[in-house]
Scaffold this motif. Structure first.
Motif, PDB file in Angstrom:
ATOM      1  N   ALA A 101      11.121   5.451  -0.829  1.00 29.71           N
ATOM      2  CA  ALA A 101       9.740   5.860  -0.550  1.00 29.71           C
ATOM      3  C   ALA A 101       9.527   5.641   0.934  1.00 29.71           C
ATOM      4  N   PRO A 102       9.783   6.668   1.757  1.00 34.01           N
ATOM      5  CA  PRO A 102       9.801   6.462   3.196  1.00 34.01           C
ATOM      6  C   PRO A 102       8.495   5.955   3.804  1.00 34.01           C
ATOM      7  N   VAL A 103       7.346   6.323   3.236  1.00 26.18           N
ATOM      8  CA  VAL A 103       6.079   5.885   3.799  1.00 26.18           C
ATOM      9  C   VAL A 103       5.270   5.166   2.726  1.00 26.18           C
ATOM     10  N   SER A 104       4.918   3.897   2.973  1.00 22.82           N
ATOM     11  CA  SER A 104       4.081   3.115   2.064  1.00 22.82           C
ATOM     12  C   SER A 104       2.855   2.636   2.827  1.00 22.82           C
ATOM     13  N   VAL A 105       1.688   2.827   2.210  1.00 19.62           N
ATOM     14  CA  VAL A 105       0.426   2.447   2.833  1.00 19.62           C
ATOM     15  C   VAL A 105      -0.315   1.513   1.892  1.00 19.62           C
ATOM     16  N   GLN A 106      -0.687   0.327   2.381  1.00 23.26           N
ATOM     17  CA  GLN A 106      -1.492  -0.597   1.587  1.00 23.26           C
ATOM     18  C   GLN A 106      -2.937  -0.487   2.052  1.00 23.26           C
ATOM     19  N   LEU A 107      -3.841  -0.218   1.111  1.00 23.80           N
ATOM     20  CA  LEU A 107      -5.255  -0.091   1.438  1.00 23.80           C
ATOM     21  C   LEU A 107      -5.851  -1.442   1.820  1.00 23.80           C
ATOM     22  N   ASP A 108      -6.852  -1.400   2.666  1.00 22.30           N
ATOM     23  CA  ASP A 108      -7.504  -2.610   3.163  1.00 22.30           C
ATOM     24  C   ASP A 108      -8.766  -2.911   2.353  1.00 22.30           C
ATOM     25  N   THR A 109      -8.617  -3.024   1.054  1.00 20.17           N
ATOM     26  CA  THR A 109      -9.716  -3.348   0.150  1.00 20.17           C
ATOM     27  C   THR A 109      -9.124  -3.893  -1.136  1.00 20.17           C
ATOM     28  N   ASP A 110      -9.917  -4.657  -1.895  1.00 22.44           N
ATOM     29  CA  ASP A 110      -9.407  -5.176  -3.171  1.00 22.44           C
ATOM     30  C   ASP A 110     -10.448  -5.084  -4.278  1.00 22.44           C
ATOM     31  N   THR A 111     -11.365  -4.122  -4.160  1.00 21.85           N
ATOM     32  CA  THR A 111     -12.319  -3.869  -5.239  1.00 21.85           C
ATOM     33  C   THR A 111     -11.914  -2.598  -5.964  1.00 21.85           C
ATOM     34  N   VAL A 112     -12.288  -2.493  -7.227  1.00 20.00           N
ATOM     35  CA  VAL A 112     -11.956  -1.288  -7.987  1.00 20.00           C
ATOM     36  C   VAL A 112     -12.547  -0.058  -7.302  1.00 20.00           C
ATOM     37  N   THR A 113     -13.808  -0.152  -6.896  1.00 17.36           N
ATOM     38  CA  THR A 113     -14.452   0.979  -6.231  1.00 17.36           C
ATOM     39  C   THR A 113     -13.739   1.335  -4.930  1.00 17.36           C
ATOM     40  N   GLY A 114     -13.427   0.336  -4.125  1.00 17.25           N
ATOM     41  CA  GLY A 114     -12.765   0.580  -2.843  1.00 17.25           C
ATOM     42  C   GLY A 114     -11.380   1.177  -2.995  1.00 17.25           C
ATOM     43  N   VAL A 115     -10.570   0.596  -3.888  1.00 16.51           N
ATOM     44  CA  VAL A 115      -9.215   1.100  -4.097  1.00 16.51           C
ATOM     45  C   VAL A 115      -9.271   2.500  -4.709  1.00 16.51           C
TER      46      VAL A 115
END
Length: 128
Positions: A33-47
């Motif tokens: 998986a050449p590109v992996s991005v982790q979102l900067d949030t940890d709420t259900v709505t945000g993710v």
């Protein structure tokens, strides 16, 4: 030009072309998986909102979720291809909630429809 440079250029161009949500990390490699991005949030709505936004920019978007071994968190993951064909993986983790995830046993990986992300994002906007 080597593969890493191609993937770096592809993700840079993709990020420049779209109004995407903030990321806490972007990893670019030359393997599976050449590109992996982790979102900067940890709420259900945000993710959910972040993944739905990304889904609209990727071809063949698919979503899965996985409950951690301790049972306390759920990782939501979106995979798809940037228009140039590069595989992109976007993910974020949220606290486990039995109301939101009623049929998700510990260490279970399940597919889910992209439209459900949009529904969760809208539900959170109404609650705010």
């Amino acid at each position: 030009m080597n593969r890493l440079m191609i993937f770096l250029d592809a993700i840079r161009d993709h990020l420049d072309s779209h109004a995407l949500p903030p990321a806490s990390s972007v990893e670019v490699t030359t393997w599976a998986a050449p590109v992996s991005v982790q979102l900067d949030t940890d709420t259900v709505t945000g993710v959910a909102s972040g993944l739905a936004t990304w889904a609209a920019t990727l071809d063949g978007a698919r979503v899965s979720l996985w409950r951690t071994p301790d049972g306390g968190r759920v990782q939501l993951e979106l995979t798809g291809r940037a228009p140039c064909g590069v595989l992109v993986r976007v993910y974020g983790g949220v606290p486990f909630d039995p109301v939101t995830f009623p049929d998700l046993p510990v260490e279970t990986d399940q597919d889910m429809p992209v439209w459900l992300l949009r529904q969760w994002a809208r539900a959170g906007e109404e609650a705010a």
